[in-house]
Write an enzyme that holds these catalytic residues in place. Sequence first.
Site, PDB file in Angstrom:
ATOM      1  N   GLU A 135       0.828  -1.205   0.000  1.00 57.78           N
ATOM      2  CA  GLU A 135       0.000   0.000   0.000  1.00 57.78           C
ATOM      3  C   GLU A 135       0.867   1.262   0.000  1.00 57.78           C
ATOM      4  O   GLU A 135       0.440   2.313  -0.466  1.00 57.78           O
ATOM      5  CB  GLU A 135      -0.902   0.000   1.247  1.00 57.78           C
TER       6      GLU A 135
ATOM      7  N   HIS B 203       8.159 -26.861  -0.811  1.00 55.80           N
ATOM      8  CA  HIS B 203       7.595 -28.069  -1.426  1.00 55.80           C
ATOM      9  C   HIS B 203       6.429 -27.730  -2.339  1.00 55.80           C
ATOM     10  O   HIS B 203       5.737 -28.625  -2.822  1.00 55.80           O
ATOM     11  CB  HIS B 203       7.167 -29.048  -0.335  1.00 55.80           C
TER      12      HIS B 203
ATOM     13  N   LYS C 286     -14.259   0.311  -3.816  1.00 55.64           N
ATOM     14  CA  LYS C 286     -15.337   0.705  -2.893  1.00 55.64           C
ATOM     15  C   LYS C 286     -16.417   1.475  -3.649  1.00 55.64           C
ATOM     16  O   LYS C 286     -17.610   1.232  -3.457  1.00 55.64           O
ATOM     17  CB  LYS C 286     -14.780   1.588  -1.771  1.00 55.64           C
TER      18      LYS C 286
END
Length: 423
Positions: free
Chosen positions: A277, A298, A412
């Site tokens: 951010e 792995h 948003k």
Amino acid sequence: MIKVDLTGCKSFFEASGPDFAAAASAHRVLSEKTGQGADFTGWLELPRLIKRTELKGIIAAANKIRSRSKALVVVGIGGSYLGARGAIELLRPIQRADSPHVYFVGNGLSGDYINGIIEQLGDDDFDVNVISKSGTTLEPALSFRVFRALLEKKYGSNAKRHIFATTDANRGVLHDMAVAEGWERFVIPDDVGGRYSVLSAVGLLPMAVAGIDVAAIIDHAIEFFQAMDLRSPENPAWQYAAARQHLYSRGYGIELLACYEPSFRFMAEWWKQLYGESEGKNGIGIFPASLEYTADLHSMGQYVQDGPRNMFETVVSFSEPLTKYSVPFRMGDPDKLNYLAGRDFSDVCSVAREAVKAAHISGGVPNIVVSAPRRDEYGFTELVCFFELACGISGYMSGVNPFNQPGVEAYKKNMFKMLGKPE
Ligand code: PA5
């Protein structure tokens, strides 16, 4: 004190090497508050401020919760929860029976997840700490509705004594509700953004409820920021910031934060938000990713060893394990492991770490090592302060404002429009 070891990236540096002088001047701009977003650099003084103001109240509230409840439900998202979760999972990976269980909700929109937490709470006594700087973030606001209603059903008019609101000092929906209802309040200072707020009440109240010594954390954070302010090329924040910017300029656009402690997982999530951010803007920025070793060797090991050569690795290690456990001897050696019998797991792990480091460097992955002290309050504090400081320095070195996040508004806007939120 935290140490940064750059020997594993030297062969990937240009002859001139990282620009430590640029890191030094970015640090000056940061501490003199003359750079972009300077009005959001209050986190540098936050430990001193909190010690003078809220720390006692936070500890008192935590003790109240610890003495009467089996659980604390923390409602928050992003910077309003990742630091506390990182701290609790790192320092109390197995929550103690004498401490309330800390649940985290409001960090998504899954009804199944909410139901799962309600089921786990059962009939236990609980408190709620709702955390939102803006007070309007949808995910935590919706979850808070749910858990507030549960409190009211359980405690009737006493429910308000079980709600602790951490929010802006003067404004916002959550602030207004808290004032109107008489909930105990804690403050997220105006000049501290969510991702830099872990050493405010945002992180400290949940940590204290989990039994973490928050007074020790604050004392050490004050010392650490003072020590880091000394201008020296040995400053680990300069070394880390300059090395990662240098590697980025050489085409290494992805940073893998790895740790051999599974309990570090949410600290890595916190770090991803901090760096992602802060730096991912204006079309540039290192992409922060995280891996948990040795488990991910792995699954992702192939990619790291042999995929595109555009990533570098930052490995966080702790100076010593908290406990010892050695490999048992077995008569007859049926699994052929007696060559390790008697060796401590941490010793086997250090050898694995060196082996992985050498393999990845030879495969073309530059390696930075960040060595922290023990995995306790002291080590946690150093990691938090170090990564925050280095992030501000690194962001300024790259030319962005590391303290805003304009990009998070786009989703948003769409979501609220599609959900039919009234204007
Ligand atoms: O760092 C940030 O600013 C964000 O991650 C916020 O912390 C997050 O969006 C939550 O915001 P708020 O605390 O306003 O609910």
